[in-house]
Write a protein that holds these residues in place. Sequence first.
Motif, mmCIF file in Angstrom:
data_model
loop_
_atom_site.group_PDB
_atom_site.id
_atom_site.type_symbol
_atom_site.label_atom_id
_atom_site.label_comp_id
_atom_site.label_asym_id
_atom_site.label_seq_id
_atom_site.Cartn_x
_atom_site.Cartn_y
_atom_site.Cartn_z
ATOM 1 N N VAL A 58 -101.028 -16.511 -35.761
ATOM 2 C CA VAL A 58 -99.822 -17.244 -35.376
ATOM 3 C C VAL A 58 -99.346 -16.671 -34.034
ATOM 4 C CG1 VAL A 58 -97.575 -18.086 -36.158
ATOM 5 C CG2 VAL A 58 -99.268 -17.332 -37.838
ATOM 6 N N GLU A 59 -100.050 -16.992 -32.967
ATOM 7 C CA GLU A 59 -99.727 -16.400 -31.682
ATOM 8 C C GLU A 59 -98.638 -17.188 -30.962
ATOM 9 O OE1 GLU A 59 -102.787 -15.278 -29.062
ATOM 10 O OE2 GLU A 59 -103.477 -13.670 -30.391
ATOM 11 N N VAL A 60 -97.817 -16.430 -30.240
ATOM 12 C CA VAL A 60 -96.757 -17.031 -29.436
ATOM 13 C C VAL A 60 -97.349 -17.441 -28.084
ATOM 14 C CG1 VAL A 60 -94.545 -16.619 -28.298
ATOM 15 C CG2 VAL A 60 -95.003 -15.611 -30.544
ATOM 16 N N GLU A 61 -97.079 -18.668 -27.687
ATOM 17 C CA GLU A 61 -97.483 -19.119 -26.355
ATOM 18 C C GLU A 61 -96.254 -19.141 -25.457
ATOM 19 O OE1 GLU A 61 -99.888 -22.617 -26.018
ATOM 20 O OE2 GLU A 61 -100.762 -22.313 -28.003
ATOM 21 N N ILE A 62 -96.372 -18.436 -24.335
ATOM 22 C CA ILE A 62 -95.238 -18.388 -23.395
ATOM 23 C C ILE A 62 -95.315 -19.624 -22.505
ATOM 24 C CG2 ILE A 62 -94.150 -17.070 -21.543
ATOM 25 C CD1 ILE A 62 -95.134 -14.540 -22.854
ATOM 26 N N THR A 63 -94.655 -20.654 -22.966
ATOM 27 C CA THR A 63 -94.636 -21.940 -22.257
ATOM 28 C C THR A 63 -93.262 -22.148 -21.626
ATOM 29 O OG1 THR A 63 -93.866 -23.098 -24.227
ATOM 30 C CG2 THR A 63 -96.265 -22.900 -23.934
ATOM 31 N N LEU A 69 -85.921 -22.087 -24.233
ATOM 32 C CA LEU A 69 -85.228 -21.951 -25.522
ATOM 33 C C LEU A 69 -84.634 -20.559 -25.721
ATOM 34 C CD1 LEU A 69 -87.639 -23.941 -27.864
ATOM 35 C CD2 LEU A 69 -85.229 -24.476 -27.437
ATOM 36 N N ILE A 70 -85.343 -19.520 -25.271
ATOM 37 C CA ILE A 70 -84.860 -18.166 -25.557
ATOM 38 C C ILE A 70 -83.876 -17.654 -24.508
ATOM 39 C CG2 ILE A 70 -86.987 -17.594 -26.792
ATOM 40 C CD1 ILE A 70 -87.714 -15.801 -24.382
ATOM 41 N N SER A 80 -92.496 -10.884 -36.501
ATOM 42 C CA SER A 80 -93.100 -10.400 -37.738
ATOM 43 C C SER A 80 -93.131 -11.569 -38.713
ATOM 44 C CB SER A 80 -92.285 -9.236 -38.309
ATOM 45 O OG SER A 80 -92.811 -8.823 -39.542
ATOM 46 N N GLU A 81 -94.317 -11.844 -39.219
ATOM 47 C CA GLU A 81 -94.509 -13.001 -40.095
ATOM 48 C C GLU A 81 -94.043 -14.288 -39.418
ATOM 49 O OE1 GLU A 81 -93.080 -12.305 -44.062
ATOM 50 O OE2 GLU A 81 -94.406 -10.597 -44.342
ATOM 51 N N GLY A 82 -94.269 -14.348 -38.109
ATOM 52 C CA GLY A 82 -93.978 -15.573 -37.357
ATOM 53 C C GLY A 82 -92.531 -15.786 -37.009
ATOM 54 N N LEU A 83 -91.662 -14.788 -37.279
ATOM 55 C CA LEU A 83 -90.232 -14.913 -36.964
ATOM 56 C C LEU A 83 -89.757 -13.684 -36.189
ATOM 57 C CD1 LEU A 83 -88.898 -16.240 -40.394
ATOM 58 C CD2 LEU A 83 -89.332 -17.577 -38.340
ATOM 59 N N ASN A 96 -88.644 -19.079 -34.536
ATOM 60 C CA ASN A 96 -90.066 -19.101 -34.861
ATOM 61 C C ASN A 96 -90.898 -18.896 -33.595
ATOM 62 O OD1 ASN A 96 -90.041 -21.558 -33.506
ATOM 63 N ND2 ASN A 96 -90.074 -22.801 -35.378
ATOM 64 N N THR A 97 -92.211 -18.989 -33.712
ATOM 65 C CA THR A 97 -93.098 -18.704 -32.569
ATOM 66 C C THR A 97 -93.000 -19.752 -31.460
ATOM 67 O OG1 THR A 97 -94.905 -19.773 -33.769
ATOM 68 C CG2 THR A 97 -94.749 -17.377 -33.928
ATOM 69 N N LYS A 98 -92.350 -20.884 -31.744
ATOM 70 C CA LYS A 98 -92.133 -21.908 -30.711
ATOM 71 C C LYS A 98 -90.810 -21.714 -29.977
ATOM 72 C CE LYS A 98 -94.854 -25.464 -33.080
ATOM 73 N NZ LYS A 98 -94.827 -26.816 -33.702
ATOM 74 N N GLY A 99 -89.971 -20.787 -30.514
ATOM 75 C CA GLY A 99 -88.669 -20.530 -29.904
ATOM 76 C C GLY A 99 -87.534 -21.282 -30.557
ATOM 77 N N ASP A 100 -87.851 -22.075 -31.593
ATOM 78 C CA ASP A 100 -86.805 -22.833 -32.296
ATOM 79 C C ASP A 100 -85.981 -21.894 -33.185
ATOM 80 O OD1 ASP A 100 -87.782 -25.284 -31.264
ATOM 81 O OD2 ASP A 100 -89.325 -25.328 -32.823
ATOM 82 N N LEU A 101 -84.657 -22.078 -33.190
ATOM 83 C CA LEU A 101 -83.782 -21.290 -34.065
ATOM 84 C C LEU A 101 -83.880 -21.858 -35.474
ATOM 85 C CD1 LEU A 101 -81.647 -18.970 -34.047
ATOM 86 C CD2 LEU A 101 -79.911 -20.768 -33.893
ATOM 87 N N VAL A 102 -84.496 -21.108 -36.381
ATOM 88 C CA VAL A 102 -84.705 -21.600 -37.750
ATOM 89 C C VAL A 102 -83.735 -20.969 -38.743
ATOM 90 C CG1 VAL A 102 -87.119 -22.225 -37.388
ATOM 91 C CG2 VAL A 102 -86.556 -19.889 -38.067
ATOM 92 N N ILE A 103 -83.120 -19.854 -38.371
ATOM 93 C CA ILE A 103 -82.083 -19.223 -39.196
ATOM 94 C C ILE A 103 -80.892 -18.955 -38.277
ATOM 95 C CG2 ILE A 103 -81.461 -17.214 -40.597
ATOM 96 C CD1 ILE A 103 -84.418 -16.967 -41.357
#
Length: 548
Positions: A58-63, A69-70, A80-83, A96-103
Motif C-alpha cells: 500500500v504505497e503512497v504516491e506523491i502526486t 490535500l495535506i 501505519s496500516e495505510g493510515l 489514507n494513502t491518497k491523502g483523504d481525511l477518513v477519521i
Amino acid sequence: MAPLFLCVLMVKNVLTASQSHRCLNKKFMKRLFYFAMIFILSILTCCSKKNNTENMEVEVEITPSFIELIKQYNELRSFSEGLAAVKKNDKWGYINTKGDLVIPCEYDGYPREFSEGLAPVDKNGKWGFINTKGEIVIPFEYDSADSFSEGLAAVKKNDKWGFINTKGDLVTPCEYDYTGKFSEGLAGVVKNYKYGFINTKGDLVIPCEYDGYPLEFSEGLAPAGKNGKDGFINTNGEIVIPFEYDLALGFSDGLAPVEKNDKWGFINTKGDLVIPCEYDGAGSFSEELASVFKDGKWRIINTNGEVEGTIDGDYEFVYDFSEGMACVSPSKHGKWGFINTKGELVIPCEYESWSYFSNGVALVELNNKYGYIDKYGNSTFSETDIALAKIEEERQKLEEERELMEFKRQQMEEEQRRRQGFEINVSINYKKGSDGAVDYSSVTSTHGHVFGEPEKYRRSLTNIDSKMLIVPEGKKWIFKGADCKGCWGYILVLESNGKYIDKRIFVSGSNHETYTFYGGQKLAVRIYNLWAASGGATFHFIEKAEYD
C-alpha cells in the motif's frame, strides 16, 4: 516542538528519574539509553519495521492531488496500516494513502499508530481505541495507552500499567511500573526496578529479577541483564547464552549485536561469536544488512560479516534499514538524509527530523514544517518551502560561524587574562570621629570577602585587619604594591592554623618589592598607625596559575 527535541527531552527525563533511585551504573546507563532511544523512536516514527514490511504493497504516491490535500495540516505522522495521523487546529485525525481525511480531526494528545486494526487516541485527557473507520471500540477511560501487539495493548491507570484485549477486557491488572509490547507470546514488565515477562493470560512466567528495562523476545530469545553483564534467556526463562557481555541487543536476521570491552560484534542464537567484537559501534541487522563503525568509517555488512558497501561521509549516526533505506546524519550540523543499501547518499542531509520508511514514504521535517519524501527524493514540500529552508540554513550557518568566532575571541581573551593574571585588590578604609577614635572602618576584597563596620568596643583600635585570605590550590598570588593614605600597611603571613602570625611584611606607598605566595598559604592584610582623620590602603595582588 520538533520530534527530535522531544526524543532527547524524554531520554533525559528517563535517565534523571532512574538516577534518583540510585540504580544506575555505567552499564545500566548504556542499556537504559539504548532502550529509551528504541522505545521513543518507535513512538516518534509512529510505525514499526513489522508494519513497514506488512504494508509495503500500500504505497503512497506523491502526486499533485496528494500534496494539495495535506497542505491544510499543521503536523503529520508516519503511515501505519495505510493510515497516518494529521493535526489541524490542535486536533488529530487520520488520512489514507491518497491523502483523504477518513477519521475527523477531533482527538487530543500525541497520536499513536494503527496496529491490528486499532489505534489508541486521546480525548479530554482520557485514552480509548478506534478502528480504521473511526468508530470507538474501547471507551475513553485510561490515563495512557499503547498500540496493540499479538491481540493485547498496554493501558495505564493510576500510574500503573496493565493489558487489555481487543474487546476492552482487562487481561492483566494495572500493577506494573512499565510494560513493553507482546512478542512471541511474552511481554516485558517492570516492578520495583526489576523486570520479568508475562504471557498473554497475564501470568508472570519469568520472575522480575533482571536489571534495567526489557527488550522484546525475538527468534526465541531476549537480552537480559544481571550484575552489570548481559546474556540471553529463552521463553521458559532459561539462560541459554551466559551473562558475559557489557551490553546486548535483540536478535534479528539470526544475529544479535553484543558489546565486550568497548567493542561490538554479533552472535548467533547458539551464542557463537560469528562476527568478531572489533567495531566501535554497530546497529542491528535489518533486511540482512547492518551498519558498523570502525577506524572512523561506517560500513554496511551482511550476515556473514562481509562488507557490502562503505558509507562515504562524516556521519555521526547511521540507523537501521527500512524498505532499503537507512537514515544518516553528519556530525557537523545534525541534519538528516538517507542512504541506500550500497551506502550511497540518495536523499541529501537537509531535514531536521525523520521516520523510518513505511508505505513507500518517510516523514521528514524541513524548516519546522512536516512532509513526506519517497525513495527517489520526491517530496510534498513546495519550491517556496525548499527555498525558505535554504535561506534558514544559510542564516544558521552564519549564526554558527558568528558564535564560533565569538567563542574563539573569548578563548583568546581568557588566555590573555590567564597569562597576565587576574587582579585581586584588598581595601581597608577608616574614618575617625571628633574624639580622634576610629568611628568607621570597612574591609572589601575582590577575592570575594566583604567585611562590615567593626563593633563599638573597637573604636579605640590602632590597627585594622582583614579576615584570612587563602591562596587557591594550583594558583599563586604576586604582591605588586600598596596604595596607602594616612596609614602604613602589613601583609601578615599566617601559620597553617590561621591564628598566629608567622611573618609580617611591611608595605607602604613607596615599597614596591614583589612577594609571591603559593596555593594553600594563608594571608591577612593590616593597616596601622592611623594618623589622618580618614584614610586607608589598597593592597594589589595578581593571581596566576602556579606554574605560569
